[in-house]
Design a protein around this motif. Structure first.
Motif, PDB file in Angstrom:
ATOM      1  N   ASP A  73       0.927  -1.178   0.072  1.00 36.18           N
ATOM      2  CA  ASP A  73      -0.128   0.152   0.021  1.00 36.18           C
ATOM      3  C   ASP A  73       0.864   1.109  -0.124  1.00 36.18           C
ATOM      4  O   ASP A  73       1.841   1.631   0.928  1.00 36.18           O
ATOM      5  N   TRP A  74       0.477   2.114  -0.871  1.00 35.59           N
ATOM      6  CA  TRP A  74       1.058   3.421  -1.130  1.00 35.59           C
ATOM      7  C   TRP A  74       2.643   3.373  -1.381  1.00 35.59           C
ATOM      8  O   TRP A  74       3.472   4.379  -1.757  1.00 35.59           O
ATOM      9  N   ARG A  75       3.129   2.045  -1.965  1.00 37.75           N
ATOM     10  CA  ARG A  75       4.428   1.930  -2.205  1.00 37.75           C
ATOM     11  C   ARG A  75       4.749   1.350  -3.679  1.00 37.75           C
ATOM     12  O   ARG A  75       5.161   1.922  -4.611  1.00 37.75           O
ATOM     13  N   HIS A  79      -5.292   1.278  -2.109  1.00 35.29           N
ATOM     14  CA  HIS A  79      -6.427   0.727  -1.766  1.00 35.29           C
ATOM     15  C   HIS A  79      -7.016   2.176  -1.341  1.00 35.29           C
ATOM     16  O   HIS A  79      -6.761   2.412  -0.018  1.00 35.29           O
ATOM     17  N   VAL A  80      -8.012   2.686  -1.991  1.00 36.21           N
ATOM     18  CA  VAL A  80      -8.507   4.004  -1.281  1.00 36.21           C
ATOM     19  C   VAL A  80     -10.157   3.809  -1.066  1.00 36.21           C
ATOM     20  O   VAL A  80     -10.911   3.048  -1.974  1.00 36.21           O
ATOM     21  N   ASP A  93      -0.656   9.138  -8.644  1.00 32.86           N
ATOM     22  CA  ASP A  93       0.479  10.266  -8.828  1.00 32.86           C
ATOM     23  C   ASP A  93       1.661   9.625  -7.969  1.00 32.86           C
ATOM     24  O   ASP A  93       2.834   9.886  -8.569  1.00 32.86           O
ATOM     25  N   GLU A  94       1.443   8.972  -6.805  1.00 31.62           N
ATOM     26  CA  GLU A  94       2.579   8.559  -6.185  1.00 31.62           C
ATOM     27  C   GLU A  94       3.020   7.277  -6.833  1.00 31.62           C
ATOM     28  O   GLU A  94       4.384   7.436  -6.896  1.00 31.62           O
ATOM     29  N   LEU A  95       2.565   6.455  -7.366  1.00 25.89           N
ATOM     30  CA  LEU A  95       3.068   5.475  -8.156  1.00 25.89           C
ATOM     31  C   LEU A  95       3.644   5.885  -9.537  1.00 25.89           C
ATOM     32  O   LEU A  95       4.529   5.432  -9.721  1.00 25.89           O
ATOM     33  N   SER A 147     -14.501   0.322  -2.339  1.00 30.97           N
ATOM     34  CA  SER A 147     -13.421   1.116  -2.613  1.00 30.97           C
ATOM     35  C   SER A 147     -12.458   0.503  -3.708  1.00 30.97           C
ATOM     36  O   SER A 147     -13.141  -0.247  -4.555  1.00 30.97           O
ATOM     37  N   TYR A 148     -11.540   1.195  -4.162  1.00 31.76           N
ATOM     38  CA  TYR A 148     -10.817   0.824  -5.327  1.00 31.76           C
ATOM     39  C   TYR A 148      -9.229   0.687  -4.829  1.00 31.76           C
ATOM     40  O   TYR A 148      -8.669   1.267  -4.142  1.00 31.76           O
ATOM     41  N   ALA A 149      -8.741  -0.230  -5.712  1.00 36.65           N
ATOM     42  CA  ALA A 149      -7.466  -0.889  -5.557  1.00 36.65           C
ATOM     43  C   ALA A 149      -6.800  -1.219  -6.732  1.00 36.65           C
ATOM     44  O   ALA A 149      -7.532  -1.521  -7.802  1.00 36.65           O
TER      45      ALA A 149
END
Length: 179
Positions: A73-75, A79-80, A93-95, A147-149
């Motif tokens: 997650d976030w790396r 999953h939001v 954007d982070e990815l 949620s979306y993942a």
């Protein structure tokens, strides 16, 4: 231990007599390599975290995707909440920044009005198209809630990802197919 010291690699051959847990681990290892293109060290770190989480889960039957979600997650994935378009933009954007890609969202994602007029499916479609221009594919996996993942792979790995997802019982779809 380095990634090259590990007994799973991208060319792992499955023996029909292998323990099912070993083949699941091999699939997880390959999946982590795919969602961390060019960053084998990150994949190895996440694989070690995955193995630790499996041990901690103990006897409980846990779907691999639930553990994978926690270690990436976030790396290497996200999953939001399905209604939180701000978090979805931030996660993608982070990815994308891992490969120095900046998504043109077709508006200002820092503006609340932008989010009032767009939904998650539209954001997935925009990000899918922009990433594809650079040779990457945005994927979404089916969650059991609102949620979306998802994660990003190299386009050339699309078929292998589909095979691994099927082996791991992960229902995947292209980012352009999110509804």
């Amino acid at each position: 231990m380095t990634p090259s010291d590990h007994d799973f690699d991208t060319e792992h051959d499955f023996d029909e007599n292998e323990d099912i847990d070993d083949s699941v681990e091999a699939c997880v290892w390959q999946l982590l390599l795919l969602i961390n293109p060019g960053d084998e060290e990150m994949a190895f770190q996440q694989f070690a975290d995955y193995r630790d989480a499996v041990v901690q889960a103990g006897e409980n039957e846990v779907e691999p995707i639930e553990i994978i979600r926690g270690v990436i997650d976030w790396r290497s994935g996200f999953h939001v909440d399905g209604q939180d378009t701000h978090a979805l933009v931030q996660a993608i954007d982070e990815l994308s920044s891992r490969w120095n890609i900046s998504i043109d969202w077709g508006g200002d994602p820092d503006d609340d009005d932008f989010h009032a007029e767009i939904d998650a499916a539209s954001l997935f479609a925009v990000a899918y198209d922009r990433l594809l221009e650079h040779g990457y594919t945005l994927w979404a996996w089916e969650t059991e809630d609102d949620s979306y993942a998802g994660w990003v792979t190299l386009k050339r790995d699309n078929e292998l990802l589909r095979e691994l997802a099927t082996s791991l019982h992960i229902n995947m779809r292209l980012g352009s197919e999110v509804t």
